[in-house]
Scaffold this motif. Structure first.
Motif, PDB file in Angstrom:
ATOM      1  N   ASP A 214       0.861  -1.183   0.000  1.00 39.63           N
ATOM      2  CA  ASP A 214       0.000   0.000   0.000  1.00 39.63           C
ATOM      3  C   ASP A 214       0.897   1.232   0.000  1.00 39.63           C
ATOM      4  O   ASP A 214       1.230   1.798   1.042  1.00 39.63           O
ATOM      5  N   ASP A 215       1.275   1.632  -1.199  1.00 39.96           N
ATOM      6  CA  ASP A 215       2.242   2.726  -1.318  1.00 39.96           C
ATOM      7  C   ASP A 215       1.667   4.027  -0.781  1.00 39.96           C
ATOM      8  O   ASP A 215       2.377   4.843  -0.196  1.00 39.96           O
ATOM      9  N   VAL A 216       0.352   4.207  -0.941  1.00 42.34           N
ATOM     10  CA  VAL A 216      -0.296   5.457  -0.502  1.00 42.34           C
ATOM     11  C   VAL A 216      -0.154   5.633   1.007  1.00 42.34           C
ATOM     12  O   VAL A 216       0.209   6.698   1.496  1.00 42.34           O
ATOM     13  N   SER A 217      -0.418   4.563   1.764  1.00 39.53           N
ATOM     14  CA  SER A 217      -0.393   4.704   3.228  1.00 39.53           C
ATOM     15  C   SER A 217       0.964   4.388   3.837  1.00 39.53           C
ATOM     16  O   SER A 217       1.196   4.648   5.015  1.00 39.53           O
ATOM     17  N   PHE A 218       1.877   3.791   3.034  1.00 43.88           N
ATOM     18  CA  PHE A 218       3.108   3.259   3.616  1.00 43.88           C
ATOM     19  C   PHE A 218       3.830   4.279   4.502  1.00 43.88           C
ATOM     20  O   PHE A 218       4.139   4.002   5.670  1.00 43.88           O
ATOM     21  N   GLY A 219       4.090   5.447   3.979  1.00 46.67           N
ATOM     22  CA  GLY A 219       4.866   6.454   4.724  1.00 46.67           C
ATOM     23  C   GLY A 219       4.253   6.739   6.091  1.00 46.67           C
ATOM     24  O   GLY A 219       4.928   6.637   7.137  1.00 46.67           O
ATOM     25  N   ARG A 220       2.954   7.042   6.098  1.00 44.02           N
ATOM     26  CA  ARG A 220       2.259   7.414   7.349  1.00 44.02           C
ATOM     27  C   ARG A 220       2.250   6.243   8.323  1.00 44.02           C
ATOM     28  O   ARG A 220       2.590   6.368   9.500  1.00 44.02           O
ATOM     29  N   VAL A 221       1.911   5.082   7.818  1.00 42.64           N
ATOM     30  CA  VAL A 221       1.786   3.909   8.699  1.00 42.64           C
ATOM     31  C   VAL A 221       3.151   3.513   9.254  1.00 42.64           C
ATOM     32  O   VAL A 221       3.304   3.258  10.452  1.00 42.64           O
ATOM     33  N   SER A 222       4.151   3.526   8.389  1.00 40.00           N
ATOM     34  CA  SER A 222       5.488   3.138   8.830  1.00 40.00           C
ATOM     35  C   SER A 222       6.004   4.102   9.905  1.00 40.00           C
ATOM     36  O   SER A 222       6.544   3.691  10.927  1.00 40.00           O
ATOM     37  N   ASN A 223       5.740   5.397   9.692  1.00 34.90           N
ATOM     38  CA  ASN A 223       6.136   6.403  10.692  1.00 34.90           C
ATOM     39  C   ASN A 223       5.471   6.123  12.035  1.00 34.90           C
ATOM     40  O   ASN A 223       6.103   6.167  13.085  1.00 34.90           O
ATOM     41  N   TYR A 224       4.176   5.790  11.963  1.00 33.75           N
ATOM     42  CA  TYR A 224       3.404   5.546  13.189  1.00 33.75           C
ATOM     43  C   TYR A 224       4.021   4.384  13.967  1.00 33.75           C
ATOM     44  O   TYR A 224       4.276   4.482  15.168  1.00 33.75           O
ATOM     45  N   TYR A 225       4.351   3.302  13.259  1.00 28.97           N
ATOM     46  CA  TYR A 225       4.889   2.137  13.967  1.00 28.97           C
ATOM     47  C   TYR A 225       6.330   2.351  14.392  1.00 28.97           C
ATOM     48  O   TYR A 225       6.769   1.822  15.413  1.00 28.97           O
ATOM     49  N   GLN A 226       7.057   3.174  13.616  1.00 33.38           N
ATOM     50  CA  GLN A 226       8.439   3.459  14.032  1.00 33.38           C
ATOM     51  C   GLN A 226       8.409   4.202  15.366  1.00 33.38           C
ATOM     52  O   GLN A 226       9.143   3.871  16.298  1.00 33.38           O
ATOM     53  N   LYS A 227       7.500   5.173  15.471  1.00 29.11           N
ATOM     54  CA  LYS A 227       7.361   5.916  16.739  1.00 29.11           C
ATOM     55  C   LYS A 227       6.983   4.943  17.859  1.00 29.11           C
ATOM     56  O   LYS A 227       7.569   4.956  18.944  1.00 29.11           O
ATOM     57  N   LYS A 228       6.050   4.061  17.576  1.00 25.09           N
ATOM     58  CA  LYS A 228       5.616   3.093  18.589  1.00 25.09           C
ATOM     59  C   LYS A 228       6.814   2.255  19.036  1.00 25.09           C
ATOM     60  O   LYS A 228       7.014   2.032  20.214  1.00 25.09           O
ATOM     61  N   SER A 229       7.619   1.841  18.068  1.00 23.95           N
ATOM     62  CA  SER A 229       8.751   0.954  18.415  1.00 23.95           C
ATOM     63  C   SER A 229       9.786   1.698  19.239  1.00 23.95           C
ATOM     64  O   SER A 229      10.488   1.113  20.058  1.00 23.95           O
ATOM     65  N   GLU A 230       9.838   3.038  19.035  1.00 24.28           N
ATOM     66  CA  GLU A 230      10.836   3.804  19.801  1.00 24.28           C
ATOM     67  C   GLU A 230      10.377   3.996  21.236  1.00 24.28           C
ATOM     68  O   GLU A 230      11.176   4.155  22.141  1.00 24.28           O
ATOM     69  N   LYS A 231       9.052   3.912  21.443  1.00 24.10           N
ATOM     70  CA  LYS A 231       8.521   4.007  22.823  1.00 24.10           C
ATOM     71  C   LYS A 231       8.648   2.611  23.406  1.00 24.10           C
ATOM     72  O   LYS A 231       8.019   1.679  22.898  1.00 24.10           O
ATOM     73  N   SER A 232       9.367   2.407  24.464  1.00 23.41           N
ATOM     74  CA  SER A 232       9.792   1.078  24.948  1.00 23.41           C
ATOM     75  C   SER A 232       8.623   0.113  25.070  1.00 23.41           C
ATOM     76  O   SER A 232       8.571  -0.905  24.437  1.00 23.41           O
ATOM     77  N   ASP A 233       7.535   0.514  25.777  1.00 24.88           N
ATOM     78  CA  ASP A 233       6.563  -0.532  26.168  1.00 24.88           C
ATOM     79  C   ASP A 233       5.363  -0.590  25.254  1.00 24.88           C
ATOM     80  O   ASP A 233       4.354  -1.158  25.581  1.00 24.88           O
ATOM     81  N   HIS A 234       5.453  -0.008  24.071  1.00 28.86           N
ATOM     82  CA  HIS A 234       4.185   0.138  23.357  1.00 28.86           C
ATOM     83  C   HIS A 234       3.890  -0.905  22.311  1.00 28.86           C
ATOM     84  O   HIS A 234       3.699  -0.627  21.149  1.00 28.86           O
ATOM     85  N   GLY A 235       3.852  -2.173  22.696  1.00 28.77           N
ATOM     86  CA  GLY A 235       3.273  -3.194  21.796  1.00 28.77           C
ATOM     87  C   GLY A 235       1.796  -3.286  22.139  1.00 28.77           C
ATOM     88  O   GLY A 235       1.303  -2.580  23.002  1.00 28.77           O
ATOM     89  N   ALA A 236       1.121  -4.147  21.485  1.00 25.35           N
ATOM     90  CA  ALA A 236      -0.328  -4.279  21.722  1.00 25.35           C
ATOM     91  C   ALA A 236      -0.562  -5.132  22.957  1.00 25.35           C
ATOM     92  O   ALA A 236       0.252  -5.972  23.303  1.00 25.35           O
ATOM     93  N   MET A 237      -1.669  -4.880  23.624  1.00 28.54           N
ATOM     94  CA  MET A 237      -2.085  -5.734  24.726  1.00 28.54           C
ATOM     95  C   MET A 237      -2.977  -6.820  24.126  1.00 28.54           C
ATOM     96  O   MET A 237      -3.708  -6.574  23.184  1.00 28.54           O
ATOM     97  N   ALA A 238      -2.891  -8.011  24.679  1.00 28.19           N
ATOM     98  CA  ALA A 238      -3.702  -9.117  24.152  1.00 28.19           C
ATOM     99  C   ALA A 238      -4.086 -10.032  25.300  1.00 28.19           C
ATOM    100  O   ALA A 238      -3.488  -9.963  26.379  1.00 28.19           O
ATOM    101  N   VAL A 239      -5.066 -10.876  25.062  1.00 27.55           N
ATOM    102  CA  VAL A 239      -5.385 -11.917  26.033  1.00 27.55           C
ATOM    103  C   VAL A 239      -4.211 -12.899  26.018  1.00 27.55           C
ATOM    104  O   VAL A 239      -3.712 -13.249  24.940  1.00 27.55           O
ATOM    105  N   GLN A 240      -3.740 -13.281  27.203  1.00 26.74           N
ATOM    106  CA  GLN A 240      -2.556 -14.140  27.270  1.00 26.74           C
ATOM    107  C   GLN A 240      -2.749 -15.381  26.403  1.00 26.74           C
ATOM    108  O   GLN A 240      -3.790 -16.038  26.478  1.00 26.74           O
ATOM    109  N   GLY A 241      -1.767 -15.633  25.536  1.00 24.70           N
ATOM    110  CA  GLY A 241      -1.804 -16.839  24.714  1.00 24.70           C
ATOM    111  C   GLY A 241      -2.714 -16.708  23.517  1.00 24.70           C
ATOM    112  O   GLY A 241      -2.845 -17.626  22.719  1.00 24.70           O
ATOM    113  N   ASP A 242      -3.317 -15.554  23.356  1.00 17.39           N
ATOM    114  CA  ASP A 242      -4.245 -15.380  22.224  1.00 17.39           C
ATOM    115  C   ASP A 242      -3.479 -14.841  21.035  1.00 17.39           C
ATOM    116  O   ASP A 242      -3.553 -13.660  20.721  1.00 17.39           O
ATOM    117  N   VAL A 243      -2.751 -15.712  20.377  1.00 13.93           N
ATOM    118  CA  VAL A 243      -1.938 -15.222  19.258  1.00 13.93           C
ATOM    119  C   VAL A 243      -2.733 -15.412  17.986  1.00 13.93           C
ATOM    120  O   VAL A 243      -2.403 -16.217  17.140  1.00 13.93           O
TER     121      VAL A 243
END
Ligand SMILES: [Zn+2]
Length: 521
Positions: A214-243
């Motif tokens: 998705d070339d149109v959204s790539f830049g924005r989305v990638s930036n968003y996740y890069q910021k998330k990855s730079e924030k130490s604890d910001h992965g998603a919360m999930a029900v334990q074992g619910d992969v």
């Protein structure tokens, strides 16, 4: 006031008729007592008193797993204790909900031996568990769409395969979309909703990873996740074992064409030879949280369960500011308490419900409908097949911009999706007792907001349990620190709470259990 209202009501009623079938021949089957006396125990003063406490700074915005959330569940348990409504689980009102917060994944992708730089050529979209995937082929599924009339999965098997797909959807020569035969964008056209829809189709087909161009959204989305990855604890919360989430990546056109050179022009699905290696490393911390459950056992059909729900959590504290969440979902929380008290009053007078009622306050809604997911998918306290319906209340204390001139309304979402009778009961109850204007705008199948999927009723509906989501629409204070108790319209909150009570009364007491005649096979 009444007159303007009556006039207003007629026009509005005609309006709501345009979006839902009128109950020409349907009337409520009589129940053994008049619910009005009990509905009147639900008052704006009591709702106000409860909400000023529940949405006060003391509860610190009730973020899942935090001290504020623990205060919230203790408060709710105390309320049920005070009103003498027991837990269905013996000596505790708390259903422990084991959650985990995953650190943002460390990922590496190489194609034909060439490593791709993360956030430049690709970005992870989810936080799947630690794993390694290697393959000598990927399966190109074009747009990755599947509808009753159009599918990119015909004659192709993606089970345990890495799939490559692209954003958008096919169009006819006249520019209309193939899936809808109209020029109006559809749920497949673009955006996060379409991307997740395509993800869910690929998961349902058994794919083991997804590469989404998705070339149109790539830049924005990638930036968003890069910021998330730079924030130490910001992965998603999930029900334990619910992969349930599989590795999901977004790429730009350049990488897309390097995987399949005709990707932009070819819409036919096929297998493509390529050497791809994907490495993912994720750490996760476990988080303890709780749903709160209270229960009134039915006098005649105790094994038939009506679930009335709202979510107890909110956004917590951000940048030092408390997100009080008075409307979201303090309004639904106090409504549930008052509804329980009204039924308890009826019980005391020997007019208790014939079917059982579960008052379910779920945690983790803001984190992805986690508390309700845990209840329905992992640990239902009552068999789902015995659950006759779910009435879910999420934000009913305010007025949105669309209705400032006609505030006596409510958005009804889902009532006609799985059960014709539930919809008829909902309409007839309102006509009989509360005479609000029902707005079905967000009930449309192609509602771009996808509200039908965005609150806890969805975890019941996905199991074919007829459900209604009661909602007042978004407003300027939505998910802001300014969503405070002083902004709540308590008279409207009272009327809307009584509507849910009356609907519950009918469902719990009428002779016949409603039928899910539109259940998805
Ligand atoms: Zn909410």
């Amino acid at each position: 006031m009444k007159n303007i209202f009556a006039l207003g009501c007629l026009t509005l009623f005609l309006y709501s008729c345009s979006s839902s079938k009128k109950n020409e021949h349907f009337s409520l089957t009589p129940t053994f007592a008049d619910p009005t006396v009990y509905a009147q125990t639900i008052t704006s003063n009591e709702l106000k008193e409860l909400l000023y406490t529940y949405a006060s700074d003391e509860f610190q915005g009730r973020e899942t797993g935090t001290e504020g959330q623990k205060k919230a569940v203790a408060f709710l348990a105390q309320q049920y204790q005070n009103m003498g409504v027991p837990s269905p689980m013996g000596d505790t009102y708390f259903q422990n909900v084991p959650l985990e917060i995953q650190s943002f994944p460390e990922t590496n992708i190489s194609i034909n031996g060439k490593a791709l730089p993360c956030f430049v050529d690709y970005s992870p979209l989810g936080t799947p568990s630690t794993q390694h995937i290697g393959a000598k082929e990927i399966v190109y599924v074009s747009y990755g769409i599947e509808t009753d009339t159009y599918s990119n999965y015909n004659n192709i098997d993606v089970k345990d395969k890495i799939v490559l797909m692209k954003a958008g959807e096919p169009q006819n020569e006249d520019g209309s979309f193939v899936t809808s035969e109209t020029k109006k964008s559809t749920i497949w056209t673009s955006g996060r909703g379409a991307r997740n829809l395509k993800r869910d189709v690929a998961i349902a087909k058994g794919a083991k990873a997804i590469i989404f161009m998705d070339d149109v959204s790539f830049g924005r989305v990638s930036n968003y996740y890069q910021k998330k990855s730079e924030k130490s604890d910001h992965g998603a919360m999930a029900v334990q074992g619910d992969v349930l989430s599989i590795p999901h990546f977004i790429i730009n056109d350049i990488v897309g064409k390097s995987l399949y050179k005709n990707i932009l022009t070819d819409n036919s699905s096929k297998s493509i030879k390529t050497d791809i290696e994907i490495d993912i490393t994720t750490e996760s911390d476990s988080i303890k949280s709780e749903n709160v459950l209270a229960f009134i056992k039915g006098s005649e059909k105790p094994d038939e369960i009506l679930v009335i729900s709202s979510h107890l959590d909110h956004e917590g504290i951000k940048d030092g500011q408390i997100y009080n969440g008075a409307d979201d979902d303090g309004s639904g929380t106090v409504a549930l308490l008052e509804i329980a008290e009204a039924f308890k009053t009826a019980v005391k007078e020997g007019k208790g419900p014939k079917r059982s009622i579960l008052f379910l306050h779920v945690t983790g809604e803001e984190k992805g409908l986690l508390g309700s997911k845990y209840y329905t998918d992992f640990a239902p306290v009552f068999p789902l097949e015995n659950t006759i319906a779910n009435l879910n209340i999420d934000m009913i204390g305010r007025v949105d911009d669309k209705h400032t001139d006609s505030p006596n309304y409510l958005y009804i979402i889902g009532s006609d999706r799985l059960s014709t009778e539930l919809h008829q009961i909902s309409e007839a109850t309102n006509e009989t007792y509360t005479e609000m204007t029902f707005d079905y705008t967000y009930n449309a199948e192609n509602d771009p907001n996808r509200f039908y999927y965005r609150s806890d009723h969805y975890n019941f509906a996905k199991h074919n349990i007829p459900a209604i989501f009661y909602f007042n629409g978004s407003h300027a204070d939505y998910h802001k620190p300014t969503d405070t108790p002083d902004k709540i319209a308590y008279d409207l909150l009272e009327t809307r709470t009584r509507l849910v009570f009356y609907t519950a009364w009918q469902l719990a007491n009428q002779e016949q259990r409603i039928v899910a005649d539109k259940a998805v096979q």
